[in-house]
Design a protein around this motif. Structure first.
Motif, PDB file in Angstrom:
ATOM      1  N   ASN A 149       0.829  -1.191   0.000  1.00  0.00           N
ATOM      2  CA  ASN A 149       0.000   0.000   0.000  1.00  0.00           C
ATOM      3  C   ASN A 149       0.871   1.251   0.000  1.00  0.00           C
ATOM      4  OD1 ASN A 149      -1.963   2.027   0.617  1.00  0.00           O
ATOM      5  ND2 ASN A 149      -3.271   0.423   1.441  1.00  0.00           N
ATOM      6  N   ALA A 150       1.906   1.261   0.852  1.00  0.00           N
ATOM      7  CA  ALA A 150       2.812   2.400   0.915  1.00  0.00           C
ATOM      8  C   ALA A 150       3.542   2.594  -0.413  1.00  0.00           C
ATOM      9  CB  ALA A 150       3.820   2.198   2.046  1.00  0.00           C
ATOM     10  N   GLU A 151       3.951   1.499  -1.022  1.00  0.00           N
ATOM     11  CA  GLU A 151       4.641   1.583  -2.313  1.00  0.00           C
ATOM     12  C   GLU A 151       3.703   2.119  -3.393  1.00  0.00           C
ATOM     13  OE1 GLU A 151       6.012  -2.366  -2.927  1.00  0.00           O
ATOM     14  OE2 GLU A 151       7.784  -2.136  -1.631  1.00  0.00           O
ATOM     15  N   PHE A 152       2.438   1.683  -3.326  1.00  0.00           N
ATOM     16  CA  PHE A 152       1.480   2.149  -4.316  1.00  0.00           C
ATOM     17  C   PHE A 152       1.209   3.648  -4.158  1.00  0.00           C
ATOM     18  CE2 PHE A 152      -2.942   2.785  -5.836  1.00  0.00           C
ATOM     19  CZ  PHE A 152      -2.720   2.467  -7.175  1.00  0.00           C
ATOM     20  N   THR A 153       1.106   4.095  -2.900  1.00  0.00           N
ATOM     21  CA  THR A 153       0.914   5.520  -2.644  1.00  0.00           C
ATOM     22  C   THR A 153       2.073   6.327  -3.203  1.00  0.00           C
ATOM     23  OG1 THR A 153      -0.349   5.102  -0.631  1.00  0.00           O
ATOM     24  CG2 THR A 153       0.652   7.275  -0.835  1.00  0.00           C
ATOM     25  N   GLU A 154       3.272   5.841  -2.989  1.00  0.00           N
ATOM     26  CA  GLU A 154       4.471   6.523  -3.502  1.00  0.00           C
ATOM     27  C   GLU A 154       4.446   6.579  -5.021  1.00  0.00           C
ATOM     28  OE1 GLU A 154       9.331   6.000  -3.338  1.00  0.00           O
ATOM     29  OE2 GLU A 154       8.095   5.097  -1.770  1.00  0.00           O
ATOM     30  N   LYS A 155       3.966   5.486  -5.649  1.00  0.00           N
ATOM     31  CA  LYS A 155       3.889   5.459  -7.108  1.00  0.00           C
ATOM     32  C   LYS A 155       2.871   6.485  -7.612  1.00  0.00           C
ATOM     33  CE  LYS A 155       2.729   2.525 -11.052  1.00  0.00           C
ATOM     34  NZ  LYS A 155       2.222   1.205 -11.504  1.00  0.00           N
ATOM     35  N   ILE A 156       1.714   6.540  -6.954  1.00  0.00           N
ATOM     36  CA  ILE A 156       0.689   7.514  -7.356  1.00  0.00           C
ATOM     37  C   ILE A 156       1.230   8.932  -7.231  1.00  0.00           C
ATOM     38  CG2 ILE A 156      -1.587   8.479  -6.807  1.00  0.00           C
ATOM     39  CD1 ILE A 156      -2.412   5.740  -5.783  1.00  0.00           C
ATOM     40  N   GLN A 157       1.915   9.191  -6.094  1.00  0.00           N
ATOM     41  CA  GLN A 157       2.474  10.524  -5.873  1.00  0.00           C
ATOM     42  C   GLN A 157       3.472  10.888  -6.967  1.00  0.00           C
ATOM     43  OE1 GLN A 157       1.931  12.919  -2.910  1.00  0.00           O
ATOM     44  NE2 GLN A 157       2.479  13.897  -4.845  1.00  0.00           N
ATOM     45  N   SER A 158       4.325   9.943  -7.286  1.00  0.00           N
ATOM     46  CA  SER A 158       5.352  10.185  -8.302  1.00  0.00           C
ATOM     47  C   SER A 158       4.731  10.441  -9.671  1.00  0.00           C
ATOM     48  CB  SER A 158       6.298   8.979  -8.363  1.00  0.00           C
ATOM     49  OG  SER A 158       7.222   9.117  -9.423  1.00  0.00           O
ATOM     50  N   GLN A 159       3.761   9.615 -10.043  1.00  0.00           N
ATOM     51  CA  GLN A 159       3.128   9.753 -11.352  1.00  0.00           C
ATOM     52  C   GLN A 159       2.309  11.041 -11.445  1.00  0.00           C
ATOM     53  OE1 GLN A 159       3.521   7.927 -14.071  1.00  0.00           O
ATOM     54  NE2 GLN A 159       4.943   6.545 -13.038  1.00  0.00           N
ATOM     55  N   THR A 160       1.653  11.397 -10.342  1.00  0.00           N
ATOM     56  CA  THR A 160       0.863  12.636 -10.333  1.00  0.00           C
ATOM     57  C   THR A 160       1.765  13.844 -10.518  1.00  0.00           C
ATOM     58  OG1 THR A 160      -0.788  11.637  -8.859  1.00  0.00           O
ATOM     59  CG2 THR A 160      -0.754  14.035  -8.993  1.00  0.00           C
ATOM     60  N   SER A 161       2.854  13.898  -9.747  1.00  0.00           N
ATOM     61  CA  SER A 161       3.794  15.017  -9.852  1.00  0.00           C
ATOM     62  C   SER A 161       4.429  15.077 -11.236  1.00  0.00           C
ATOM     63  CB  SER A 161       4.879  14.893  -8.773  1.00  0.00           C
ATOM     64  OG  SER A 161       4.304  14.923  -7.485  1.00  0.00           O
ATOM     65  N   ARG A 162       4.794  13.898 -11.768  1.00  0.00           N
ATOM     66  CA  ARG A 162       5.408  13.869 -13.096  1.00  0.00           C
ATOM     67  C   ARG A 162       4.443  14.405 -14.150  1.00  0.00           C
ATOM     68  NH1 ARG A 162       4.807  11.760 -17.544  1.00  0.00           N
ATOM     69  NH2 ARG A 162       3.025  10.549 -16.771  1.00  0.00           N
ATOM     70  N   TYR A 163       3.195  13.949 -14.079  1.00  0.00           N
ATOM     71  CA  TYR A 163       2.213  14.381 -15.072  1.00  0.00           C
ATOM     72  C   TYR A 163       2.008  15.895 -15.014  1.00  0.00           C
ATOM     73  CZ  TYR A 163      -2.096  15.160 -17.594  1.00  0.00           C
ATOM     74  OH  TYR A 163      -3.029  15.649 -18.478  1.00  0.00           O
ATOM     75  N   VAL A 164       1.784  16.414 -13.829  1.00  0.00           N
ATOM     76  CA  VAL A 164       1.519  17.848 -13.701  1.00  0.00           C
ATOM     77  C   VAL A 164       2.716  18.663 -14.187  1.00  0.00           C
ATOM     78  CG1 VAL A 164       1.039  19.736 -12.087  1.00  0.00           C
ATOM     79  CG2 VAL A 164      -0.124  17.543 -11.811  1.00  0.00           C
ATOM     80  N   ASN A 165       3.906  18.225 -13.835  1.00  0.00           N
ATOM     81  CA  ASN A 165       5.107  18.960 -14.251  1.00  0.00           C
ATOM     82  C   ASN A 165       5.297  18.951 -15.760  1.00  0.00           C
ATOM     83  OD1 ASN A 165       6.733  20.328 -12.231  1.00  0.00           O
ATOM     84  ND2 ASN A 165       6.952  18.344 -11.233  1.00  0.00           N
ATOM     85  N   THR A 166       5.199  17.781 -16.379  1.00  0.00           N
ATOM     86  CA  THR A 166       5.522  17.665 -17.809  1.00  0.00           C
ATOM     87  C   THR A 166       4.382  18.107 -18.720  1.00  0.00           C
ATOM     88  OG1 THR A 166       4.840  15.338 -17.814  1.00  0.00           O
ATOM     89  CG2 THR A 166       7.170  15.803 -17.430  1.00  0.00           C
ATOM     90  N   GLU A 167       3.136  17.786 -18.347  1.00  0.00           N
ATOM     91  CA  GLU A 167       2.001  18.053 -19.232  1.00  0.00           C
ATOM     92  C   GLU A 167       1.299  19.383 -18.954  1.00  0.00           C
ATOM     93  OE1 GLU A 167       1.420  16.217 -21.879  1.00  0.00           O
ATOM     94  OE2 GLU A 167       3.146  15.021 -21.244  1.00  0.00           O
ATOM     95  N   LEU A 168       1.524  19.942 -17.762  1.00  0.00           N
ATOM     96  CA  LEU A 168       0.837  21.188 -17.428  1.00  0.00           C
ATOM     97  C   LEU A 168       1.825  22.318 -17.157  1.00  0.00           C
ATOM     98  CD1 LEU A 168      -2.007  19.751 -15.124  1.00  0.00           C
ATOM     99  CD2 LEU A 168      -2.195  20.455 -17.516  1.00  0.00           C
ATOM    100  N   LEU A 169       2.536  22.269 -16.052  1.00  0.00           N
ATOM    101  CA  LEU A 169       3.348  23.417 -15.644  1.00  0.00           C
ATOM    102  C   LEU A 169       4.423  23.793 -16.662  1.00  0.00           C
ATOM    103  CD1 LEU A 169       3.840  22.874 -11.790  1.00  0.00           C
ATOM    104  CD2 LEU A 169       2.480  24.621 -12.941  1.00  0.00           C
ATOM    105  N   THR A 170       5.166  22.813 -17.141  1.00  0.00           N
ATOM    106  CA  THR A 170       6.230  23.115 -18.103  1.00  0.00           C
ATOM    107  C   THR A 170       5.671  23.785 -19.353  1.00  0.00           C
ATOM    108  OG1 THR A 170       7.589  21.267 -17.325  1.00  0.00           O
ATOM    109  CG2 THR A 170       8.068  22.124 -19.529  1.00  0.00           C
ATOM    110  N   LYS A 171       4.551  23.295 -19.852  1.00  0.00           N
ATOM    111  CA  LYS A 171       3.950  23.851 -21.063  1.00  0.00           C
ATOM    112  C   LYS A 171       3.295  25.203 -20.783  1.00  0.00           C
ATOM    113  CE  LYS A 171       3.359  19.318 -23.177  1.00  0.00           C
ATOM    114  NZ  LYS A 171       2.425  18.300 -23.714  1.00  0.00           N
ATOM    115  N   GLN A 172       2.691  25.347 -19.606  1.00  0.00           N
ATOM    116  CA  GLN A 172       2.104  26.641 -19.240  1.00  0.00           C
ATOM    117  C   GLN A 172       3.180  27.722 -19.169  1.00  0.00           C
ATOM    118  OE1 GLN A 172       0.278  25.343 -15.605  1.00  0.00           O
ATOM    119  NE2 GLN A 172      -1.762  25.153 -16.501  1.00  0.00           N
ATOM    120  N   LYS A 173       4.329  27.366 -18.627  1.00  0.00           N
ATOM    121  CA  LYS A 173       5.436  28.330 -18.542  1.00  0.00           C
ATOM    122  C   LYS A 173       5.923  28.742 -19.930  1.00  0.00           C
ATOM    123  CE  LYS A 173       7.021  26.801 -13.987  1.00  0.00           C
ATOM    124  NZ  LYS A 173       8.118  26.170 -13.215  1.00  0.00           N
TER     125      LYS A 173
END
Length: 510
Positions: free
Chosen positions: A191-215
């Motif tokens: 469960n802890a590993e899965f939470t870490e994976k979700i956190q990592s994937q969420t941050s990666r998605y927002v950074n690459t698909e949203l924030l970087t392009k918005q900037k």
């Protein structure tokens, strides 16, 4: 002079939103000049965040600035544009409930909303998407991808839902299903590993698909900005409303805005002005979401000197009387030209405000409401009677203002009634401990209140600090100088607690 004028309507409303004459008697302060400065070489250029106590005039400032004819302005309603969506979205709430940090996603939502307003101000409204496409296509690949992805809804009310839904589709595909159901099927280390994976994937998605392009869209706007003479204002002024106060994500939500708007500072002809109450910003810092010193250059603190409050009252009174009676030059002192308890009425009234426009206007309005033509005149008894009404109003306003940080504040204020003298120190507190604690123990949330628990143990530092922060006591520097809480000294220092304090005149009831 006070016998000649009956101002049944008072000298204006205490709420800037409903004051129809604000434009006529608005008092320009240095904060106003700082916020409207677009000179990059001036230290005021960076001032964008308006911080002040309830009633200090934050909304009046924005209303005045938004009315300026030499600037084009637009407002953002945070609740309807973003907050309602976040609060009601099942997917977002699933992430929050499963301890996924999505502050970076809040920032991306804020950034898109701010981008919309910048573009709306910069280009003809009937051709926004084509203007944006012309600005980025074949010049900036990432910006082009972002515009193409959200082009159909870029400027309409569906964009926040569209951004969220796209993230949900992408992340659900990566996770292989719904976040909550997958977490429920695994336990312990998995469960802890899965939470870490979700956190990592969420941050990666927002950074690459949203924030970087918005900037990159912001970069395109900066590169394409040829007309530096035009001035644009984007204002946000509903961050202290009740819809936000009790929500668990309130500090994350505001912190994300403070992060997002900094990305636009290099668009030199556009200022995003954010109005925020002192206690709310204090809560952001208290939750260790950001470093206070990094915001110093951006903040304009709305605080008033005594002479500025007098000038403000003079301008309002002069305008109202000239409008109703055609008499010119009548001021605050003319109306209140008598003594109260051995002091000039003007000084008596000012001492009982916390030097905020709303306080002064409300006190004067209450006085004026008690005068009715031939039946009564402004005099000392009118002021004393008005003080009782004003005290009740201000006490309730303080409790409401600080509720999110100090839910038992009303009881803390009630405890001031045990003192027969307006001077407080450790010796006095120890002598009054039994009476003080008797009142404090009437609080509703005793189990969770460390302030009261410490008072029971004869440690009064916390309650002294809260009284000071809220402005109901001041540090007695010397006989005639009382230091009240301000942006440079919001809280007491460890070296202050063994000193003398003076109860604010409005809250000393003996």
């Amino acid at each position: 002079m006070s016998d000649h004028f009956v101002l049944k309507g008072g000298i204006g409303t205490i709420d800037a939103e409903r004051d129809i004459f604000l434009e006529d008697y608005f008092w320009e302060t240095q904060v106003f000049n700082d916020l409207t400065c677009f000179d990059e070489d001036d230290f005021s250029f960076t001032k964008r965040v308006i911080v002040g106590r309830t009633g200090s005039g934050k909304t009046a400032l924005l209303k005045k600035i938004n009315s300026l004819t030499n600037m084009k302005s637009v407002s953002i309603e945070a609740e309807s544009m973003i907050f309602e969506h976040i609060k009601n979205n099942v997917f977002i709430n699933s992430l929050i409930e499963n301890d996924i940090d999505i502050r970076i996603f809040y920032k991306s939502l804020w950034l898109h909303v701010l981008l919309i307003k910048v573009i709306e101000l910069s280009f003809p409204k009937d051709n926004l998407l084509k203007s944006l496409q012309a600005l980025v296509f074949e010049k900036n690949k990432l910006a082009t991808e972002y515009v193409e992805t959200f082009g159909d809804n870029f400027f309409n009310d569906n964009i926040i839902s569209e951004i969220t839904n796209k993230m949900q589709r992408e992340l659900s595909a990566t996770f292989g299903g719904d976040v909550a159901s997958i977490k429920a099927s695994v336990g312990g280390k998995q469960n802890a590993e899965f939470t870490e994976k979700i956190q990592s994937q969420t941050s990666r998605y927002v950074n690459t698909e949203l924030l970087t392009k918005q900037k990159q869209v912001i970069k395109a706007l900066i590169d394409g900005n040829r007309d530096k003479r035009r001035k644009y204002i984007i204002s946000i002024d509903d961050l202290d409303r009740s819809w936000l106060n009790e929500n668990s994500i309130r500090y994350d939500f505001i912190n994300a805005l403070l992060d997002a708007f900094r990305e636009l500072i290099n668009i030199k002809n556009t200022k995003v002005l954010i109005s925020i109450r002192t206690d709310i910003l204090k809560g952001v810092y208290k939750n260790k979401l950001r470093q206070e010193e990094k915001d110093v250059s951006l903040i304009s603190h709305v605080e008033w000197r005594r002479e500025e409050i007098v000038d403000l009252l003079d301008k309002r009174i002069s305008f109202i009387i000239e409008r109703q009676y055609t008499n010119k030059g009548v001021n605050f002192e003319d109306l209140f030209g008598f003594t109260v308890a051995g002091k000039q009425a003007k000084e008596y009234i000012l001492e009982r405000t916390m030097l905020r426009p709303r306080d002064a206007i409300e006190f004067v309005n209450i006085c004026l409401s008690k005068v009715s033509g031939d039946v009564a005149r402004l005099n000392y008894s009118v002021v004393l009677e008005a003080e009782e009404n004003f005290y009740s109003s201000r006490k309730s306003a303080l409790c409401s203002e600080w509720y999110s940080l100090y839910p038992n504040l009303r009881t803390y204020l009630d405890a001031l009634s045990v003192f027969e003298n307006n001077t407080i120190n450790n010796e006095v507190l120890l002598n009054k401990k039994e009476e003080l604690c008797e009142i404090l123990l009437k609080s509703e949330n005793l189990d969770d209140d460390e302030v009261i628990n410490k008072c029971m143990a004869s440690d009064f530092n916390d309650i002294l600090n809260i009284w000071f922060i809220c402005g109901v006591i001041g540090r007695n520097k010397i006989e005639d100088i009382i230091i009240y809480s301000n942006h440079q000294k919001m809280e007491l220092d460890i070296t202050d607690f063994n000193k003398n304090f003076r109860i604010h005149p409005l809250f000393f009831r003996n």
